[in-house]
Scaffold this active site. Sequence first.
Site, PDB file in Angstrom:
ATOM      1  N   HIS A 117       0.805  -1.220   0.000  1.00 60.31           N
ATOM      2  CA  HIS A 117       0.000   0.000   0.000  1.00 60.31           C
ATOM      3  C   HIS A 117       0.840   1.274   0.000  1.00 60.31           C
ATOM      4  O   HIS A 117       0.365   2.339   0.358  1.00 60.31           O
ATOM      5  CB  HIS A 117      -0.981  -0.020   1.190  1.00 60.31           C
ATOM      6  CG  HIS A 117      -2.017  -1.113   1.068  1.00 60.31           C
ATOM      7  ND1 HIS A 117      -2.724  -1.610   2.134  1.00 60.31           N
ATOM      8  CD2 HIS A 117      -2.461  -1.796  -0.019  1.00 60.31           C
ATOM      9  CE1 HIS A 117      -3.552  -2.568   1.706  1.00 60.31           C
ATOM     10  NE2 HIS A 117      -3.412  -2.700   0.414  1.00 60.31           N
ATOM     11  N   SER A 187      -6.592  -8.226   9.770  1.00 59.16           N
ATOM     12  CA  SER A 187      -7.926  -8.812   9.847  1.00 59.16           C
ATOM     13  C   SER A 187      -8.306  -9.464   8.521  1.00 59.16           C
ATOM     14  O   SER A 187      -9.319 -10.145   8.428  1.00 59.16           O
ATOM     15  CB  SER A 187      -8.945  -7.742  10.234  1.00 59.16           C
ATOM     16  OG  SER A 187      -8.727  -6.581   9.471  1.00 59.16           O
TER      17      SER A 187
END
Length: 247
Positions: A117, A187
């Site tokens: 990212h 997650s």
Amino acid sequence: MLLDDVVEAIVSSRFLIAFTGAGVSVESGIPSFRGRNGLWRRFKPEELATPKAFRRNPLLIWEWYRWRMEIVFNAKPNPAHKALARLESMGLLKCVITQNVDGLHRLAGSKCVVELHGSIRRIRCIGCGYRVEIDSPPREVPPKCPLCSSLMRPDVVWFGEPLPEDEWSRALDYACRADTVLVIGTSGVVYPAAYIPYIVKEHGGVVIEVNIGDTMLTPIADYRVRGRAGEVMDEILKKVMEKLKSS
Ligand SMILES: [Zn+2]
């Protein structure tokens, strides 16, 4: 004991990689920037971290990033980052694939890091694509490109934007070669990044999850270690070193 099995899996792996998320940096004092912190409580990251928001109000977006940059530039790697760097220097860990933009894996000494990212420690021109590393937040925002005077933006991936092609193809390459993946502090809800552990699993690899609780990736995990990333990874590192010494 669970941790002994995890250590055995790590020591006997042929090609071990790590896949990390925000949970790995929590103990460094970096919040998940989910907009619950004072000043920025009114905003959701989904509203701020987009190309559209930047076009509409570059100053607002830059104020937000300047605040995030302050936090990141003052943060230090924690035992989780350090344990991964150590495992790499011991020749056990081949690469860290991270969704984090804080640069703490490199700061901890990891050499092979794939930043899916992007990085908050780098800015890039929206006009000519010029990129530059920074070691403190820009004093004046929004910063202008020294080459073409267009606005510069943080060199991170925003909502709705594709991942950097070369980083993604490197990540896929490592995932395809891996026989074991340590999934730490994520997650597993952000795609395509979250495909990484699935790819390892589909190739017959072992998935080790280190997290404070269950996640979307828990169902595919062969080992589930519950706890804070820094504490767990420090413990794992110590046991790996003991094991290697005794064998
Ligand atoms: Zn430029």
